[in-house]
Scaffold this motif. Structure first.
Motif, PDB file in Angstrom:
ATOM      1  N   GLN A   1       0.704  -1.256   0.062  1.00 42.90           N
ATOM      2  CA  GLN A   1       0.023   0.034   0.063  1.00 42.90           C
ATOM      3  C   GLN A   1       0.876   1.183   0.136  1.00 42.90           C
ATOM      4  N   LEU A   2       0.376   2.087  -1.023  1.00 43.22           N
ATOM      5  CA  LEU A   2       1.230   3.432  -0.975  1.00 43.22           C
ATOM      6  C   LEU A   2       1.160   4.334   0.452  1.00 43.22           C
ATOM      7  N   VAL A   3       2.579   4.898   0.989  1.00 48.62           N
ATOM      8  CA  VAL A   3       2.327   5.592   2.041  1.00 48.62           C
ATOM      9  C   VAL A   3       3.280   7.009   1.449  1.00 48.62           C
ATOM     10  N   LYS A   4       2.474   8.032   1.481  1.00 53.34           N
ATOM     11  CA  LYS A   4       3.233   9.176   1.129  1.00 53.34           C
ATOM     12  C   LYS A   4       3.999   9.864   2.311  1.00 53.34           C
ATOM     13  N   ARG A   5       5.425  10.173   2.185  1.00 56.62           N
ATOM     14  CA  ARG A   5       6.106  10.781   3.150  1.00 56.62           C
ATOM     15  C   ARG A   5       6.781  12.009   2.585  1.00 56.62           C
ATOM     16  N   GLY A   6       6.453  12.472   1.519  1.00 59.86           N
ATOM     17  CA  GLY A   6       6.961  13.793   0.785  1.00 59.86           C
ATOM     18  C   GLY A   6       8.076  13.521   0.198  1.00 59.86           C
ATOM     19  N   SER A   7       8.412  12.478  -0.297  1.00 63.78           N
ATOM     20  CA  SER A   7       9.902  12.362  -1.267  1.00 63.78           C
ATOM     21  C   SER A   7       9.613  12.378  -2.676  1.00 63.78           C
ATOM     22  N   CYS A   8       8.345  12.523  -3.007  1.00 61.70           N
ATOM     23  CA  CYS A   8       7.855  12.456  -4.459  1.00 61.70           C
ATOM     24  C   CYS A   8       7.004  13.844  -4.469  1.00 61.70           C
ATOM     25  N   LYS A   9       7.605  14.424  -5.802  1.00 58.96           N
ATOM     26  CA  LYS A   9       6.895  15.768  -6.330  1.00 58.96           C
ATOM     27  C   LYS A   9       6.109  15.956  -7.372  1.00 58.96           C
ATOM     28  N   LYS A  10       5.043  16.430  -7.836  1.00 57.81           N
ATOM     29  CA  LYS A  10       4.331  16.660  -8.850  1.00 57.81           C
ATOM     30  C   LYS A  10       5.235  17.707  -9.841  1.00 57.81           C
ATOM     31  N   ILE A  11       5.369  17.133 -10.870  1.00 58.76           N
ATOM     32  CA  ILE A  11       5.932  18.291 -12.014  1.00 58.76           C
ATOM     33  C   ILE A  11       4.900  18.547 -13.239  1.00 58.76           C
TER      34      ILE A  11
END
Length: 338
Positions: free
Chosen positions: A328-338
């Motif tokens: 399951q995806l857990v978002k922690r801020g290391s991915c950004k929308k471009i």
């Protein structure tokens, strides 16, 4: 002291594997060897214990795990698996005994450990060796393999769906607008399918979006030579334009990659987004970098591993069963929308 299989093998002058095959009527054993083993057993009063549907109180189930240095980081990750197995088995009065071992330990050494504590079943976490598992199964000791996809066609297994996790993690990056995603790989000698399944899942997500993946964007991490990995990352990420995202084999490798990329002057996630399967790291600790991951529910894996073992001990299922746990995806801020 009760005679054991290793005592029979020693007197007969054969291996424990051969002695076990004699008692289970498996394999091609010469009549001469068979007689020697049976005579040795009779001489010391050894008899093979029959499998019982009612295990009774205080029977032991062994939990095997590696203590090799390269696997030290994984102990925190597998702790919930072990804790949940112990909790579930205790409900029916089964004890759990931890069996530490090294990757190069022989089948004989491990089998002796298991016989010494009179194991009624074995749950092996990550570790996999077909010859040992076959020996145990032939000896009437059921085996459950946990978190190792290499043996799902041969032995009862509880696995992580590595293909699904990598596929959905890659889709997340693609949905954020990333068109060029590098892949950081690492070969784990006793988990070869881990890298294969995750790369195939990663590649499928890109293929479905019609995005080419140049082989030059696949980087290999060697924990014994991080300088080389830094050089390889520099080659890929110093070019213009460079990949805007990096998919890592697991979050332990991702944390190392983050440090190397920072040393190259790149910011996470402004310059490079990072995602990885795992939750190998303890994100409650303030010094651990926060990485978006495809989370593996290790507590649930422990529970169904214990239930599978209980089922094997009491119901004698014949067909090999495999259960796969989704990530399951857990978002922690290391991915950004471009």
């Amino acid at each position: 002291m009760k005679p054991k299989l290793k005592d029979v093998a020693k007197i007969a002058g054969v291996s424990m594997t051969t002695a076990s095959l004699v008692f289970s009527n498996q394999g091609r054993i010469s009549e001469e060897t068979r007689v020697k083993v049976l005579n040795a057993a009779e001489f010391i009063g050894y008899s093979k214990k029959k499998k019982q549907s009612n295990m009774g109180a205080d029977a032991n189930i062994g939990i095997m795990y590696s203590v090799d240095p390269e696997w030290a980081f994984i102990l925190l990750f597998i702790r919930p698996i072990i804790a949940e197995i112990e909790r579930e088995l205790k409900k029916i009065n089964l004890n759990t005994v931890l069996i530490p071992f090294h990757y190069n330990s022989s089948d004989e050494i491990i089998a002796e450990k298991l016989e010494d504590i009179e194991c009624k079943g074995v749950i092996s976490i990550h570790y996999g060796k077909a010859s040992l598992f076959s020996f145990l199964e032939n000896s009437g000791i059921p085996v459950i393999v946990v978190m190792n996809n290499n043996f799902q066609n041969k032995f009862y297994s509880v696995c992580v769906d590595d293909f699904q996790g990598a596929y959905e993690g890659s889709l997340h990056l693609l949905e954020l607008g990333h068109k060029r995603i590098a892949f950081l790989d690492y070969h784990r000698q006793d988990l070869p399918m881990l890298s294969t399944d995750r790369f195939i899942g990663f590649k499928k997500a890109l293929d479905e979006k019609g995005i080419d993946f140049p082989e030059s964007d696949k980087i290999y991490y060697n924990p014994k030579d991080s300088d080389q990995c830094k050089k390889d990352l520099a080659i890929v990420f110093n070019c213009k334009p460079h990949p805007t995202a990096l998919f890592c084999l697991d979050d332990d490798i991702a944390a190392r990659a983050m440090q190397l990329l920072k040393e190259l002057g790149l910011n996470i996630p402004n310059d490079v987004s990072i995602i990885a399967p795992g939750d190998v790291l303890d994100y409650s600790m303030p010094y651990i970098p926060q990485i978006t991951t495809m989370h593996i529910d290790t507590t649930y894996m422990g529970r169904i591993s214990a239930q599978m073992m209980i089922n094997r001990l009491t119901h004698y299922p014949e067909e090999v069963h495999v259960l796969k746990v989704k990530q399951q995806l857990v978002k922690r801020g290391s991915c950004k929308k471009i």
